[in-house]
Write a protein that holds these residues in place. Sequence first.
Motif, PDB file in Angstrom:
ATOM      1  N   ILE A 239     -41.094  85.957  11.527  1.00 14.77           N
ATOM      2  CA  ILE A 239     -42.103  86.685  10.753  1.00 14.77           C
ATOM      3  C   ILE A 239     -41.357  87.444   9.663  1.00 14.77           C
ATOM      4  CG2 ILE A 239     -44.045  88.277  10.815  1.00 14.77           C
ATOM      5  CD1 ILE A 239     -44.396  85.852  12.673  1.00 14.77           C
ATOM      6  N   ALA A 240     -41.537  87.047   8.402  1.00 19.04           N
ATOM      7  CA  ALA A 240     -40.694  87.547   7.310  1.00 19.04           C
ATOM      8  C   ALA A 240     -40.730  89.066   7.177  1.00 19.04           C
ATOM      9  CB  ALA A 240     -41.100  86.885   5.993  1.00 19.04           C
ATOM     10  N   TYR A 241     -41.903  89.691   7.270  1.00 22.19           N
ATOM     11  CA  TYR A 241     -41.948  91.144   7.031  1.00 22.19           C
ATOM     12  C   TYR A 241     -41.223  91.915   8.128  1.00 22.19           C
ATOM     13  CZ  TYR A 241     -45.724  92.270  10.388  1.00 22.19           C
ATOM     14  OH  TYR A 241     -46.463  92.469  11.515  1.00 22.19           O
ATOM     15  N   ILE A 242     -41.219  91.384   9.361  1.00 21.16           N
ATOM     16  CA  ILE A 242     -40.479  92.038  10.445  1.00 21.16           C
ATOM     17  C   ILE A 242     -38.984  91.928  10.185  1.00 21.16           C
ATOM     18  CG2 ILE A 242     -39.966  92.001  12.907  1.00 21.16           C
ATOM     19  CD1 ILE A 242     -42.781  90.978  13.421  1.00 21.16           C
ATOM     20  N   ARG A 243     -38.540  90.748   9.827  1.00 19.83           N
ATOM     21  CA  ARG A 243     -37.123  90.519   9.537  1.00 19.83           C
ATOM     22  C   ARG A 243     -36.639  91.389   8.375  1.00 19.83           C
ATOM     23  NH1 ARG A 243     -37.725  85.582   8.712  1.00 19.83           N
ATOM     24  NH2 ARG A 243     -37.582  85.493   6.432  1.00 19.83           N
ATOM     25  N   LEU A 244     -37.456  91.477   7.313  1.00 20.14           N
ATOM     26  CA  LEU A 244     -37.085  92.275   6.141  1.00 20.14           C
ATOM     27  C   LEU A 244     -37.058  93.768   6.464  1.00 20.14           C
ATOM     28  CD1 LEU A 244     -39.167  90.396   3.422  1.00 20.14           C
ATOM     29  CD2 LEU A 244     -36.668  90.484   3.576  1.00 20.14           C
ATOM     30  N   ALA A 245     -38.029  94.229   7.241  1.00 20.21           N
ATOM     31  CA  ALA A 245     -38.070  95.654   7.601  1.00 20.21           C
ATOM     32  C   ALA A 245     -36.839  96.040   8.407  1.00 20.21           C
ATOM     33  CB  ALA A 245     -39.340  95.963   8.384  1.00 20.21           C
ATOM     34  N   GLU A 246     -36.406  95.171   9.297  1.00 22.61           N
ATOM     35  CA  GLU A 246     -35.191  95.447  10.064  1.00 22.61           C
ATOM     36  C   GLU A 246     -33.983  95.511   9.134  1.00 22.61           C
ATOM     37  OE1 GLU A 246     -33.278  93.974  14.233  1.00 22.61           O
ATOM     38  OE2 GLU A 246     -33.668  92.414  12.749  1.00 22.61           O
ATOM     39  N   GLN A 247     -33.898  94.584   8.179  1.00 19.94           N
ATOM     40  CA  GLN A 247     -32.782  94.576   7.240  1.00 19.94           C
ATOM     41  C   GLN A 247     -32.752  95.827   6.377  1.00 19.94           C
ATOM     42  OE1 GLN A 247     -33.360  90.899   5.096  1.00 19.94           O
ATOM     43  NE2 GLN A 247     -32.726  89.616   6.823  1.00 19.94           N
ATOM     44  N   LEU A 248     -33.934  96.404   6.099  1.00 26.03           N
ATOM     45  CA  LEU A 248     -34.022  97.615   5.282  1.00 26.03           C
ATOM     46  C   LEU A 248     -33.773  98.884   6.096  1.00 26.03           C
ATOM     47  CD1 LEU A 248     -37.120  96.648   3.103  1.00 26.03           C
ATOM     48  CD2 LEU A 248     -34.788  97.017   2.256  1.00 26.03           C
ATOM     49  N   GLY A 249     -33.533  98.734   7.395  1.00 29.52           N
ATOM     50  CA  GLY A 249     -33.209  99.876   8.232  1.00 29.52           C
ATOM     51  C   GLY A 249     -34.398 100.634   8.774  1.00 29.52           C
ATOM     52  N   VAL A 250     -35.608 100.014   8.739  1.00 31.54           N
ATOM     53  CA  VAL A 250     -36.808 100.693   9.236  1.00 31.54           C
ATOM     54  C   VAL A 250     -36.782 100.803  10.753  1.00 31.54           C
ATOM     55  CG1 VAL A 250     -39.338 100.607   9.321  1.00 31.54           C
ATOM     56  CG2 VAL A 250     -38.139  99.937   7.230  1.00 31.54           C
ATOM     57  N   GLY A 251     -36.191  99.828  11.432  1.00 33.24           N
ATOM     58  CA  GLY A 251     -36.145  99.834  12.889  1.00 33.24           C
ATOM     59  C   GLY A 251     -35.446  98.600  13.410  1.00 33.24           C
TER      60      GLY A 251
END
Length: 367
Positions: A239-251
């Motif tokens: 799921i792209a938005y989950i992967r991107l959010a993790e890369q951005l340090g959100v969680g």
Amino acid sequence: MAKNDYYVIQGEDYRQMAIRILQAADLAADISDRKKRIGIKPNILGAQKASAGAVTHPELVDGCLTYLKEEGFVNLVVLEGSWVGDRTSQAVRVSGVYDVCSRHQVPFVDLQKDSFQTLDAAGMPISVCDEALRLDYLINLPVLKGHCQTTVTCALKNSKGLIPNSEKRRFHTLGLHKPIAHLNTVVHQNFILLDNICGDLDFEEGGNPVVMNRVLGFWDPVLCDSFAAESMGYNPRDIAYIRLAEQLGVGSAQVSDANRISLNEGVLDTDPAPMHSTRRISRLAAYASAKDACSACYGSLIYALDRLNDEGKLSWHKAGSIAIGQGYRGKIGGLGIGQCTSCFAKNLGGCPPKAVDIVEFLREFWE
């Protein structure tokens, strides 16, 4: 409290379940200052009842406000902006949330009517409503459900209700995934009270609710959405938005490293006759032979069967072949799902098992 803790409770008293989650998390201690402005953000995308599988159950908002007021917090607000095409003022009344706010004498803020400002969200300019930016503490109340564009929608995407309509339109032109991830670098979710009661199978507007009768609490929105993805039969990093959010340090998306805290005592809730609310759900349910199956276990199987149906792995000669439920405890058989069928020749354990694991198990068995 640790960032990777999450809390789970099953049942049918949704208001009390919400209170139990907040008590277990000791949310009052985390907020600490009774003067803080606390915002509660449900998911009310349109004028619907929660039973359709699209919007937050008002009982969860009720439980949240009850807990906070009993703990001495007074600077409370419920806020939401429905999706473009619906009026928030109508949607909040149809959902029942406005009545809850009125009873608690807590203001409801319609973010479709709010001003906004543009922030730098990790290199992407994003406009956020001013009322959302005024909050000292945000409690997010998303619905775990499918989505026609992002596959899954949960805590991270529910932040989209905190932006103006013009920005929502722009998000869609950008493909949703990237702006959702970047939005969550400037909108901080302090706690997530997750509505996993009857979210839709794969459509954000509802219509095919899968009854799970479960409420969860998370500190980490990426972990929350990763759990949601696995609950629906998907790998979170697909799921792209989950992967991107993790890369951005959100969680963190590492569900396997999380600490699950179950609040149920004794035997889980059972549904003597699992709900087949629509023709589509009934077709999927035909592959199961359920005896006193708990909602979460049975719902996980429905999600998994839908994934396998998308892959073309279902055929009618397999109908009725999957045993599930507490009625199979101590009995022998062929193919079983959940720890209650542990005596079966082929069994996938778990209480409940994740849909993503059921998909892999059935895929390998049938192949």
